[in-house]
Design an enzyme around this catalytic site. Structure first.
Site, PDB file in Angstrom:
ATOM      1  N   ILE A  45       0.847  -1.202   0.000  1.00 25.13           N
ATOM      2  CA  ILE A  45       0.000   0.000   0.000  1.00 25.13           C
ATOM      3  C   ILE A  45       0.878   1.247   0.000  1.00 25.13           C
ATOM      4  O   ILE A  45       0.594   2.224  -0.694  1.00 25.13           O
ATOM      5  CB  ILE A  45      -0.971  -0.017   1.203  1.00 25.13           C
ATOM      6  CG1 ILE A  45      -1.925  -1.199   1.079  1.00 25.13           C
ATOM      7  CG2 ILE A  45      -1.749   1.296   1.300  1.00 25.13           C
ATOM      8  CD1 ILE A  45      -2.721  -1.493   2.326  1.00 25.13           C
ATOM      9  N   CYS A  46       1.967   1.200   0.771  1.00 24.04           N
ATOM     10  CA  CYS A  46       2.904   2.326   0.805  1.00 24.04           C
ATOM     11  C   CYS A  46       3.517   2.559  -0.568  1.00 24.04           C
ATOM     12  O   CYS A  46       3.624   3.709  -1.027  1.00 24.04           O
ATOM     13  CB  CYS A  46       4.022   2.064   1.811  1.00 24.04           C
ATOM     14  SG  CYS A  46       3.470   1.842   3.515  1.00 24.04           S
ATOM     15  N   ASN A  47       3.918   1.497  -1.233  1.00 25.18           N
ATOM     16  CA  ASN A  47       4.532   1.625  -2.557  1.00 25.18           C
ATOM     17  C   ASN A  47       3.553   2.207  -3.573  1.00 25.18           C
ATOM     18  O   ASN A  47       3.922   3.071  -4.378  1.00 25.18           O
ATOM     19  CB  ASN A  47       5.067   0.273  -3.031  1.00 25.18           C
ATOM     20  CG  ASN A  47       6.277  -0.159  -2.237  1.00 25.18           C
ATOM     21  OD1 ASN A  47       7.089   0.660  -1.821  1.00 25.18           O
ATOM     22  ND2 ASN A  47       6.396  -1.447  -1.998  1.00 25.18           N
TER      23      ASN A  47
END
Length: 191
Positions: free
Chosen positions: A63-65
């Site tokens: 999700i961060c990426n």
């Protein structure tokens, strides 16, 4: 309810007590190494304009990426509004370099390995033993700790005041780049 949903709810509940810094607060200054080990200082960057900071869990977080790639897709627009962008995780500079290269990021990815900045912004939490049984953060975090930052976005004006803050215990909910752009447009008319 699936096992994954139960797990996510547990992680979220372990972070739900944190509020982070708020609009109107003075953003704590910091100096952190970028992906190449060069020190980057917030107050120095603010001399050139508004700074947007995203705290993220790490390059291992899909999700961060996705969130960082979304920012990259609109980075020219962010820069055209006189703002620069920083991403901060508790990983080492080497891991920051991996995240930067893997996602083809043209903005600074900083390492807060000892999590002092993460703590100063009120974002550090322990996701709990169930989480630790699934993911060994001691191998992922730069200082070998078992804590994470709540994903958060801060838009900081040149006077070091937080103009907008998005701090959300639910790590799947982030301030999107369109919202960042909307706020930057409002601020640049205020400045």
């Amino acid at each position: 309810m699936s096992e994954l949903q139960d797990f996510q709810k547990l992680v979220i509940s372990n972070a739900s007590h944190l509020q982070g810094l708020s609009v109107g607060d003075k953003a704590p200054d910091f100096t952190l190494p970028n992906a190449l080990g060069k020190d980057i200082t917030l107050s120095e960057m603010l001399k050139s304009g508004i700074v947007v900071i995203k705290f993220y869990r790490g390059g291992w977080c899909p999700i961060c990426n996705l969130d960082l790639r979304e920012v990259q897709s609109k980075l020219p627009e962010i820069k055209s509004l006189g703002a620069s962008f920083l991403a901060i995780s508790p990983q080492s500079p080497d891991s920051a370099l991996t995240a930067k290269e893997k996602n083809n990021l043209d903005f600074e990815v900083l390492s807060d390995a000892d999590q002092k900045v993460i703590k100063a912004y009120g974002l550090q939490f322990d996701p709990g033993e169930d989480y630790h049984a699934r993911r060994d953060l001691t191998l992922l975090n730069g200082d070998g700790s078992k804590t994470l930052p709540i994903p958060a976005t801060f838009i900081i004006n040149t006077n070091q005041t937080i103009e907008e803050a998005h701090v959300e215990a639910n790590y799947t909910e982030r301030m999107g780049v369109d919202e960042i752009l909307r706020i930057l447009k409002v601020i640049t008319h205020k400045v």
